[in-house]
Enzyme design. Structure first.
Site: not given
Length: 331
Positions: A39, A42, A94, A102
């Site tokens: 990530t 990215h 949540c 969320c």
């Protein structure tokens, strides 16, 4: 303090930034180890959902430096790791244990400043003390293991399932161990690196296949589960071709936001396929911590290289070495 700052896509620098003074309910942690995740590449390339400028780094360990007002249970000097996830705790997702969806989802190093710095600030409730038997290198793996735990919960393998996994990087090799522990009868791993495939065989794979030598006719019935840990659209399309009747496909690897793949909707209908996504962590940090604490997963062999913070901008900008597994930064 020194920090790595991605100022805009494809541009990272080391610079002096203010010390992150902890507020009420927060800790400031002196970072020891921080892992470089797919990530992060990215984020560096501008293909994730991160804002700029940003200090990346979401898988880390360190020592408590300062304790904010109202914090109990932590004192300076405590060795810790932390769940980077930032949740509102109030939305319907949540409240129904779907926190990774969320409505205000965030994460240290992804949407707000993270741990590629000398110090990082975080909610005290996110921190977990680590025992002296756990190295800082292992503790920095708890977050990626938590991603694996969530992916495995989503996949819900059955004893004896036949599985093929694409991608034997650091995340793929954690998945190899988890899939083997879950009772897969056959676990074929596909990668471009012979070295990674050899390691996969030692960690629970039953067969390793070089990507260029993979033939669908060698597996005419397909597999009960297909897992992609590459995030590469062309690999994902190819992987779907190995899904057997009533099979499950798990998209674990992170693809660029604008990536697209083709899928045959008739096969999806006719073969009773199930397509599954697995986004980050979902209340799985503590189960992952227990797995690491009890040495149920081998992690330190997955660290290919340890670099300095100053070396990291150049590392992020270079083409990936296909033989590298996890690279960690020693602060």
């Amino acid at each position: 303090m020194k920090a790595l700052v991605i100022e805009k896509p494809n541009h990272a620098v080391i610079k002096e930034v203010p010390y992150p003074e902890p507020g009420p309910g927060e800790l400031a942690v002196k970072v020891e180890r921080v892992g470089i995740c797919g990530t992060d590449f990215h984020i560096f390339a501008g293909t994730f959902l991160s804002p700029y400028p940003l200090i990346p780094g979401h898988e880390f360990s360190g020592v408590v430096d300062k304790v904010g007002e109202g914090v109990e249970g932590f004192v300076p000097g405590d060795r810790v790791t932390a769940d980077p996830t930032l949740l509102c705790g109030e939305c319907e997702y949540c409240l129904t244990r779907r926190g990774n969806q969320c409505l205000k989802w965030g994460a240290l190093g992804d949407t707000t400043d993270g741990a590629m710095a000398e110090y990082v600030k975080l909610p005290a409730r996110n921190a977990v003390k680590i025992p002296d038997t756990m190295s800082f290198a292992e503790a920095a793996f708890v977050e990626p293991v938590a991603c694996v735990v969530h992916g495995m919960n989503r996949l819900d393998l059955k004893m004896g399932d036949r599985v093929i996994l694409f991608g034997a990087g650091a995340m793929g090799l954690q998945l190899v161990q988890a899939i083997a522990a879950a009772g897969a009868s056959e676990l074929v791993v596909v990668d471009v690196s012979p070295n990674k495939l050899q390691l996969a065989l030692g960690l629970g794979a039953t067969r390793g296949v070089l990507s260029g030598e993979l033939k669908p006719e060698d597996f005419p019935r397909g597999f009960d589960a297909v897992v992609d840990a590459t995030g590469v659209p062309a690999v994902i399309e190819r992987a779907l071709g190995f899904l057997g009747p009533a099979g499950k496909f798990l998209q674990f690897g992170v693809a660029p936001q604008n990536a697209e793949i083709r899928i045959n909707p008739f096969k999806l209908y006719h073969k009773d396929w199930t397509l599954i996504g697995s986004m980050a962590i979902n209340h799985t940090f503590l189960p992952a911590f227990r797995w690491v604490k009890e040495k149920r997963i081998k992690l330190e062999p997955l660290v290919s290289k340890v670099i300095t913070l100053e070396e990291t901008p150049d590392f992020l900008a270079r083409p990936k070495d296909p033989d590298l597994l996890k690279v960690q930064i020693q602060i």
